[in-house]
Design a protein around this motif. Structure first.
Motif, PDB file in Angstrom:
ATOM      1  N   ASP A 204       0.828  -1.211   0.000  1.00 35.34           N
ATOM      2  CA  ASP A 204       0.000   0.000   0.000  1.00 35.34           C
ATOM      3  C   ASP A 204       0.858   1.255   0.000  1.00 35.34           C
ATOM      4  O   ASP A 204       0.533   2.248  -0.654  1.00 35.34           O
ATOM      5  N   HIS A 205       1.958   1.199   0.744  1.00 33.77           N
ATOM      6  CA  HIS A 205       2.827   2.375   0.836  1.00 33.77           C
ATOM      7  C   HIS A 205       3.548   2.651  -0.480  1.00 33.77           C
ATOM      8  O   HIS A 205       3.693   3.805  -0.890  1.00 33.77           O
ATOM      9  N   LEU A 206       3.986   1.600  -1.155  1.00 32.90           N
ATOM     10  CA  LEU A 206       4.818   1.768  -2.351  1.00 32.90           C
ATOM     11  C   LEU A 206       4.025   1.807  -3.658  1.00 32.90           C
ATOM     12  O   LEU A 206       4.566   2.204  -4.693  1.00 32.90           O
ATOM     13  N   ARG A 207       2.753   1.435  -3.604  1.00 30.84           N
ATOM     14  CA  ARG A 207       1.986   1.217  -4.831  1.00 30.84           C
ATOM     15  C   ARG A 207       2.038   2.408  -5.789  1.00 30.84           C
ATOM     16  O   ARG A 207       2.215   2.242  -6.991  1.00 30.84           O
ATOM     17  N   ASP A 208       1.879   3.616  -5.287  1.00 35.60           N
ATOM     18  CA  ASP A 208       1.834   4.789  -6.162  1.00 35.60           C
ATOM     19  C   ASP A 208       3.067   5.673  -6.016  1.00 35.60           C
ATOM     20  O   ASP A 208       3.048   6.837  -6.413  1.00 35.60           O
ATOM     21  N   ARG A 209       4.129   5.124  -5.459  1.00 34.83           N
ATOM     22  CA  ARG A 209       5.315   5.934  -5.218  1.00 34.83           C
ATOM     23  C   ARG A 209       6.449   5.567  -6.166  1.00 34.83           C
ATOM     24  O   ARG A 209       6.648   4.396  -6.497  1.00 34.83           O
ATOM     25  N   GLN A 210       7.195   6.585  -6.539  1.00 36.52           N
ATOM     26  CA  GLN A 210       8.372   6.409  -7.398  1.00 36.52           C
ATOM     27  C   GLN A 210       9.582   6.348  -6.471  1.00 36.52           C
ATOM     28  O   GLN A 210      10.156   7.365  -6.096  1.00 36.52           O
ATOM     29  N   THR A 211       9.960   5.136  -6.104  1.00 38.35           N
ATOM     30  CA  THR A 211      10.919   4.903  -5.033  1.00 38.35           C
ATOM     31  C   THR A 211      12.009   3.946  -5.497  1.00 38.35           C
ATOM     32  O   THR A 211      11.763   3.041  -6.280  1.00 38.35           O
ATOM     33  N   LEU A 212      13.216   4.143  -4.961  1.00 37.10           N
ATOM     34  CA  LEU A 212      14.302   3.175  -5.131  1.00 37.10           C
ATOM     35  C   LEU A 212      14.568   2.536  -3.768  1.00 37.10           C
ATOM     36  O   LEU A 212      14.821   3.228  -2.788  1.00 37.10           O
ATOM     37  N   LEU A 213      14.494   1.217  -3.724  1.00 39.37           N
ATOM     38  CA  LEU A 213      14.746   0.460  -2.498  1.00 39.37           C
ATOM     39  C   LEU A 213      16.031  -0.331  -2.666  1.00 39.37           C
ATOM     40  O   LEU A 213      16.168  -1.108  -3.604  1.00 39.37           O
ATOM     41  N   VAL A 214      16.975  -0.116  -1.765  1.00 35.36           N
ATOM     42  CA  VAL A 214      18.230  -0.872  -1.767  1.00 35.36           C
ATOM     43  C   VAL A 214      18.108  -1.985  -0.728  1.00 35.36           C
ATOM     44  O   VAL A 214      17.951  -1.716   0.473  1.00 35.36           O
ATOM     45  N   LEU A 215      18.140  -3.229  -1.177  1.00 36.19           N
ATOM     46  CA  LEU A 215      18.132  -4.393  -0.292  1.00 36.19           C
ATOM     47  C   LEU A 215      19.570  -4.894  -0.180  1.00 36.19           C
ATOM     48  O   LEU A 215      20.117  -5.460  -1.134  1.00 36.19           O
ATOM     49  N   ASP A 216      20.176  -4.701   0.966  1.00 41.19           N
ATOM     50  CA  ASP A 216      21.599  -4.987   1.123  1.00 41.19           C
ATOM     51  C   ASP A 216      21.824  -6.297   1.878  1.00 41.19           C
ATOM     52  O   ASP A 216      21.243  -6.518   2.946  1.00 41.19           O
ATOM     53  N   ASN A 217      22.676  -7.157   1.333  1.00 44.57           N
ATOM     54  CA  ASN A 217      23.040  -8.445   1.938  1.00 44.57           C
ATOM     55  C   ASN A 217      21.863  -9.412   1.958  1.00 44.57           C
ATOM     56  O   ASN A 217      21.335  -9.769   3.010  1.00 44.57           O
ATOM     57  N   CYS A 218      21.464  -9.862   0.789  1.00 49.75           N
ATOM     58  CA  CYS A 218      20.306 -10.756   0.655  1.00 49.75           C
ATOM     59  C   CYS A 218      20.668 -12.238   0.727  1.00 49.75           C
ATOM     60  O   CYS A 218      19.764 -13.080   0.829  1.00 49.75           O
ATOM     61  N   GLU A 219      21.955 -12.593   0.658  1.00 50.04           N
ATOM     62  CA  GLU A 219      22.318 -13.977   0.382  1.00 50.04           C
ATOM     63  C   GLU A 219      21.821 -14.982   1.424  1.00 50.04           C
ATOM     64  O   GLU A 219      21.492 -16.116   1.103  1.00 50.04           O
ATOM     65  N   HIS A 220      21.721 -14.584   2.696  1.00 47.10           N
ATOM     66  CA  HIS A 220      21.293 -15.539   3.720  1.00 47.10           C
ATOM     67  C   HIS A 220      19.770 -15.613   3.841  1.00 47.10           C
ATOM     68  O   HIS A 220      19.242 -16.450   4.583  1.00 47.10           O
ATOM     69  N   LEU A 221      19.073 -14.755   3.105  1.00 49.95           N
ATOM     70  CA  LEU A 221      17.604 -14.751   3.077  1.00 49.95           C
ATOM     71  C   LEU A 221      17.127 -14.809   1.623  1.00 49.95           C
ATOM     72  O   LEU A 221      16.143 -14.184   1.257  1.00 49.95           O
ATOM     73  N   LEU A 222      17.833 -15.558   0.805  1.00 52.03           N
ATOM     74  CA  LEU A 222      17.684 -15.467  -0.640  1.00 52.03           C
ATOM     75  C   LEU A 222      16.247 -15.741  -1.099  1.00 52.03           C
ATOM     76  O   LEU A 222      15.667 -14.963  -1.860  1.00 52.03           O
TER      77      LEU A 222
END
Length: 791
Positions: free
Chosen positions: A111-129
């Motif tokens: 709901d928060h991101l649906r209409d927003r022009q946003t860049l999300l950086v997901l850092d260190n994903c390998e252990h939660l791949l």
């Protein structure tokens, strides 16, 4: 703490990225390539071995890309998260989404991101791949303007994903002609070594005499940035030639004389092994033991958790200093305090060492015990002058508190401790971004700890308040009924007092004011008898609001004033702010709009300094009602727009104060009639478009943001009130004198000063004074320049 970015043209917050502590070297080609990929794809993943610089590259690209994302560039750091079930919750926290509803965190995110022009950086994903892949895939499908930049040692495996394998830093071509020393020194790997070497050995430079050794070091380390940084630190004790010799010995031993090139992960492992071996035995012990912390830690925590069994407590400070000097621990300043953080690669190494030594369970229990006591201490200090500092500290310790809770819930024999921690953190859950998470911890603990103990009774009434805030009154009633039954069976007066208090809230929510008043009066009596100022103040506030609701003005005012007296006796600020809110409602009902507005503004000042969205929302509501009563209908409509944004973020309108909804409805109807539907909707929309900070400035100062600063102007990171307080600090006034000058509570002034120090990255009033002087000189210079160049 990450730095808040602000669009200088609008003053709007555009995200939160950490400030760069050390210089960023090279990567021009890679940065340009990532930007190109982001323009063509909505998911770009940077891959590579640990220590190659994936995070630094991602953050640099994200910072450069701010202008392309008007709704923000945000970083979600996942290295400290071990539980994939908390991934969506962690991302909502990273985006600073204030949602106190019972909705699943994933729904809140969408709901928060649906209409927003946003860049999300997901850092260190390998252990939660797998979890990261599922979350990212759904977000990209549901939020069409969202783009994601991920870092991971492995690709996420989503169909739309573009990947860039982050290379190591460039070195001179070994088969090409020998470069002049000046050109050689500009190669990325050499530049990084040189800059980090200068931090350890001021004045270091690459010369004809040492360039071969420098090149040998960088080649031996395969151009891996983390390896180069760890090695450069050794120049405090070794010459460049000695450093190269030690590296040669280390890697020759590793390959048993093989001339083959080492795999990069082996190279880094060898270097970390070497760094570990060069530490003293006690430094090694501390390195391993610190690995049980998630996120960051302070010295007190290190002393409590890591001392004993070979590490005397009095030596921890010196050992921490040594590990900082060796770049094993990174030093961070948070206001007036210093904290330490370990890079994920080094933390994982330390955990391996801890496990190999058979110490992991012991240190995790020490860690749990420390944070169990910290939560208990925070609860005990809740009602007093140190309140704001405790709230701030708990936010800094959130990752460690989560780790302590996970340790408890992983072992059925320990779950009762976890339930106690979760209950002690009640005010942490409700004054931050963690209400839904807090309720989950309490729900889980109650599910596995069914024994009818005093601890369960306390957890039940604690959880009932979270449920009430989420408008889940049926669940709250069931929990309160059980809590009261346990309290009666075990003769627990505090439990009976809180059960009555929250049962009164449920009754008031359901419109039964008479039953609510009876329950509130019971709570007042019980808390007065047990000498509990927290429960007494809460019950008095609610009882005052209830009497105001039924029209008993005299009783409402008397109860509010009694609550103020209780708060003032303890130097307490947060409950005092809510008391002023309640008094403001009744004073407004009596027709004294000027005094009511003053009460609400002072309450809002404190709630804002504490970053409490629930309190802020109610304050804004009452200020809108006041504006409507004063027939300032455009302002009332704008404030309704601002509060609409706040309640959307919180997740429930007038959360926890549902009986006040009819005032909101009456205000909205009156303002709409006065302005006409078209003008009303336009004014509400104008208010809803304001950022959170802009909306609060408008509510407090009746000032709308300027559309664009004049050429040469430098927008201040401070609000008007904060700038005013900074000016008074520069004049040498104490907090007490500032409060008297501005006619606000001293605690409110202290809260603003904490915000000023945080925003400016300062630790002292003297730094604020210097900053004010510099701003004045800059403004004068800009004014002179515009005057000199004016036609």
């Amino acid at each position: 703490m990450g730095a808040v970015a602000t669009d200088t043209s609008t003053g709007r917050q555009t995200g939160r990225l950490p400030s760069e502590v050390t210089s960023f070297v090279g990567r021009r080609h890679e940065a340009a390539e990532v930007k190109r990929m982001l323009s063509a794809s909505r998911l770009v993943t940077l891959t590579g071995v640990g220590g190659v610089g994936k995070t630094r590259l991602a953050l640099r690209v994200a910072d450069d890309a701010r202008r392309a994302f008007p709704d923000g560039v945000w970083l979600a750091e996942l290295a400290e998260l071990d539980n994939p079930a908390l991934l969506a919750q962690s991302v909502t926290e990273a985006l600073e989404i204030r949602d106190h509803s019972a909705r699943p965190p994933m729904d809140v995110l969408i709901d928060h991101l649906r209409d927003r022009q946003t860049l999300l950086v997901l850092d260190n994903c390998e252990h939660l791949l797998h979890a990261c892949a599922l979350l990212t895939d759904r977000l990209l499908r549901e939020a069409p303007q969202l783009r994601v930049l991920a870092t991971s040692r492995h690709v996420l495996g989503i169909g739309s994903e573009q990947t860039l394998a982050v290379p190591t830093l460039t070195l001179p071509d070994a088969s090409g002609p020998r470069l002049p020393t000046g050109a050689f020194a500009q190669c990325d790997a050499v530049r990084l070594f040189t800059e980090r070497a200068r931090a350890a050995l001021p004045g270091f430079t690459v010369t004809d005499a040492n360039r071969d050794a420098v090149e040998g070091i960088c080649r031996r380390l395969d151009g891996i940035p983390l390896g180069i940084e760890l090695a450069a630190v050794r120049l405090r004790a070794l010459s460049v030639q000695q450093l190269l010799g030690r590296l040669d010995d280390r890697f020759r031993l590793l390959t048993t004389g093989s001339r083959a090139v080492l795999p990069r992960h082996q190279t880094l492992r060898a270097l970390i092994d070497w760094s570990y071996d060069l530490c003293t035995e006690r430094e090694q012990l501390l390195w391993a033991r610190v690995s049980v912390f998630a996120g960051s830690l302070d010295l007190e925590a290190a002393e409590a958790v890591c001392s004993g069994d070979g590490l005397p407590r009095e030596e921890i400070l010196d050992l921490v200093t040594e590990l900082v000097d060796k770049s094993v621990l990174l030093r961070e300043e948070h206001g007036a305090t210093v904290r330490y953080r370990m890079l994920d690669t080094l933390r994982a190494y330390g955990r391996e060492r801890l496990e190999a030594a058979g110490e992991e369970a012991v240190r995790l229990r020490c860690h749990r015990d420390y944070y169990r006591q910290l939560a208990a201490d925070a609860r005990a200090a809740l009602f007093g002058p140190a309140q704001v500092q405790w709230f701030t500290r708990l936010q800094l310790e959130h990752a460690n508190l989560r780790t302590a809770l996970e340790f408890c819930y992983d072992d059925p024999a320990e779950c009762a401790y976890g339930l106690g921690i979760a209950a002690d953190l009640l005010y942490h859950w409700i004054t931050s971004y963690y209400l839904s998470e807090g309720r989950r911890w309490l729900d889980d603990g109650l599910a596995v700890c069914p024994e009818p103990t005093g601890a369960r009774a306390r957890a039940l009434w604690t959880n009932s308040w979270l449920a009430i805030i989420q408008s889940d009154t049926d669940a709250a009633s069931a929990m309160l009924e059980e809590s009261r039954a346990i309290g009666e069976r075990l003769d627990l007066e505090p439990v009976l007092g809180y059960s009555a208090l929250y049962s009164g809230m449920v009754a008031m929510y359901r419109g039964d004011a008479e039953a609510a008043i009876t329950l509130y009066e019971e709570a007042v009596s019980r808390h007065r008898a047990t000498g509990d100022p927290v429960g007494l103040a809460l019950a008095l506030i609610r009882l005052s609001l209830a009497h105001s609701f039924i029209g008993d003005s005299q009783r409402a005012i008397a109860l509010g004033e009694e609550s103020l007296a209780v708060c003032d006796a303890y130097g307490e600020g947060w409950h005092r702010a809510y008391t002023m809110m309640a008094l403001g409602v009744e004073v407004w009902r009596q027709g004294d709009t000027e005094r009511a507005a003053a009460l609400e503004r002072e309450s809002l000042e404190f709630n804002r300094s504490l970053d409490d969205p629930l309190g802020v929302g109610v304050n804004l509501e009452v200020l809108a009602w006041i504006a409507a009563t004063e027939r300032d209908f455009p302002r009332a409509a704008r404030l309704l727009g601002v509060v609409r944004t706040v309640w959307r973020a919180v997740g429930a309108p007038l959360s926890g104060y549902g009986h006040l909804v009819h005032y909101h409805e009456e205000c909205e109807a009156a303002v709409s009639r006065a302005l006409g539907k078209t003008a009303f909707n336009a004014a509400v929309k104008e208010g809803s478009r304001l950022s959170y900070d802009e909306g609060l400035v408008y509510a407090l100062e009746n000032v709308l943001p300027a559309a664009e600063p004049a050429v040469g102007e430098r927008p201040s990171p401070l609000t008007r009130r904060e700038s005013e307080i900074a000016q008074l600090v520069a004049q040498g006034l104490s907090n007490k004198e500032i409060a008297a000058s501005l006619v606000i509570a001293q605690r409110t002034a202290e809260g603003h000063l904490e915000h000023i120090l945080s925003k400016l990255g300062f630790t002292s009033r003297a730094q604020v004074a210097v900053w004010v002087a510099e701003q004045s000189r800059t403004a004068l210079a800009d004014g002179k320049t515009r005057s000199d160049t004016a036609p």
